[in-house]
Design a protein around this motif. Structure first.
Motif, PDB file in Angstrom:
ATOM      1  N   ALA A 254       0.824  -1.203   0.000  1.00 29.01           N
ATOM      2  CA  ALA A 254       0.000   0.000   0.000  1.00 29.01           C
ATOM      3  C   ALA A 254       0.860   1.256   0.000  1.00 29.01           C
ATOM      4  O   ALA A 254       0.497   2.286  -0.588  1.00 29.01           O
ATOM      5  N   LEU A 277      -5.131   4.530  -2.729  1.00 31.33           N
ATOM      6  CA  LEU A 277      -5.206   4.612  -1.266  1.00 31.33           C
ATOM      7  C   LEU A 277      -4.690   5.940  -0.731  1.00 31.33           C
ATOM      8  O   LEU A 277      -4.418   6.063   0.476  1.00 31.33           O
ATOM      9  N   ARG A 280      -5.245   8.875   2.880  1.00 27.36           N
ATOM     10  CA  ARG A 280      -5.635   8.083   4.048  1.00 27.36           C
ATOM     11  C   ARG A 280      -4.559   8.123   5.140  1.00 27.36           C
ATOM     12  O   ARG A 280      -4.635   7.369   6.101  1.00 27.36           O
TER      13      ARG A 280
END
Length: 339
Positions: A254, A277, A280
């Motif tokens: 990630a 992603l 975040r």
């Protein structure tokens, strides 16, 4: 601006002040008989044929006809920064160079010629931290030949905007036709607040860049030379936030990051997040994990490099209370890289 006892603006600089930091005001034009003035602050890098050249902190050169001057004075070096660790340009240049070592280097006086088969400009450019021991034209001839022998273009890495930076060398390179291709900034900040910024319990730290880490790294097809550069530095750490499949999954992580600990300094780089992603807080998580590791090794200050157009990164690092220390540039020889 300098104002005389009689209340008039005065020009109190001459060609003898080349190399000093100056502040000037010039008449920029008129509109409806109203005088318009422009102020410029930077290093006076030349005063030839009735034209001044001033290099600003960003590295931009401004040419000013002396006939347009209405005031000017020598000013002290750029004021000390109000937040973050204190450091000289020389210290940071050496620390950042140790964090990204070439596979081959050679000294030319106080210059270092660096090569790594073309992997990144930083590892394939001259770092000129002083006198090359030769007149500039002769030194640049040696530089061209050295890089040409390796099939590489000749680059010189310079800096502007700090005490002891290289505005005069930038101006000399530009006069010889060298082209500034990339400008970025080196930012510094306190390390402890970075470690406190996020919960980093899910981050995996390693001494090597494994296949998972490289799967997220922006430069694909990493060679053995690139791996040597990535692994170079006094104390190198790689951080990985596993993807949804967990650690060891086939999918790319990630988020990733790299940190080099060197005395009181921790240098951050290669902080990358899966585009799906972003926003975040994963970049903060990666940096918090690396910062905690660096604190445990005795570091207290942090640095990183960010390009001027990377708006997202600049916003992130500003929020972490990093601030710009100086700008750095890569100048490329206008000729072919062959000797």
């Amino acid at each position: 601006m300098e104002i005389s006892a009689a209340g008039r603006l005065e020009v109190r600089i001459t060609a003898a002040d080349v190399g000093k930091r100056v502040s000037v005001r010039r008449l920029a034009g008129t509109e409806d008989t109203t005088e318009k003035f422009t102020d410029t602050v930077g290093v006076l890098t030349s005063w030839d044929s009735g034209v001044l050249t001033i290099t600003r902190k960003s590295g931009e050169s401004v040419r000013i006809p002396e006939t347009s001057l209405v005031a000017g004075k020598v000013v002290p070096p750029a004021p000390a920064r109000r937040r973050g660790p204190s450091a000289t340009y020389q210290e940071l240049a050496q620390v950042s160079a140790r964090a990204w070592r070439p596979v081959e280097s050679e000294r030319l006086g106080e210059w270092e010629l660096r090569a790594a088969a073309g992997y990144t400009r930083r590892a394939n450019s001259v770092l000129p931290l002083g006198d090359p021991g030769l007149p500039l034209d002769e030194a640049l001839t040696v530089v061209r030949r050295w890089y040409g022998d390796r099939g590489l273009p000749a680059y010189v890495q310079t800096a502007t905007g700090g005490e002891g930076t290289q505005e005069l060398l930038c101006a000399e390179l530009e006069r010889r036709g060298w082209t500034r291709e990339v400008t970025a900034e080196l930012w510094v900040g306190a390390l402890a607040p970075v470690a406190d910024r996020a919960d980093a319990s899910g981050v995996v730290l390693s001494r090597t860049a494994d296949e998972a880490w490289l799967a997220r790294y922006q430069r694909k097809g990493v060679s053995e030379v690139a791996l040597k550069v990535l692994g170079s530095g006094p104390s190198v750490w790689f951080a990985t936030v596993p993807g949804e499949g967990g650690e060891g999954a086939d999918s790319a992580p990630a988020a990733i990051g790299r940190c080099v600990v060197d005395g009181r300094w921790a240098g951050f780089g290669a902080v990358e997040v899966d585009p799906a992603l972003r926003r975040r807080g994963l970049a903060s998580v990666v940096m918090a994990a690396l910062a905690s590791r660096a604190l445990a090794e005795g570091a207290s200050a942090a640095w990183l490099q960010v390009e001027a157009e990377n708006v997202g990164a600049r916003a992130l690092y500003s929020g972490m209370r990093f601030s710009a220390h100086h700008a750095y540039h890569h100048y490329r020889d206008h000729r072919d890289g062959s000797s």
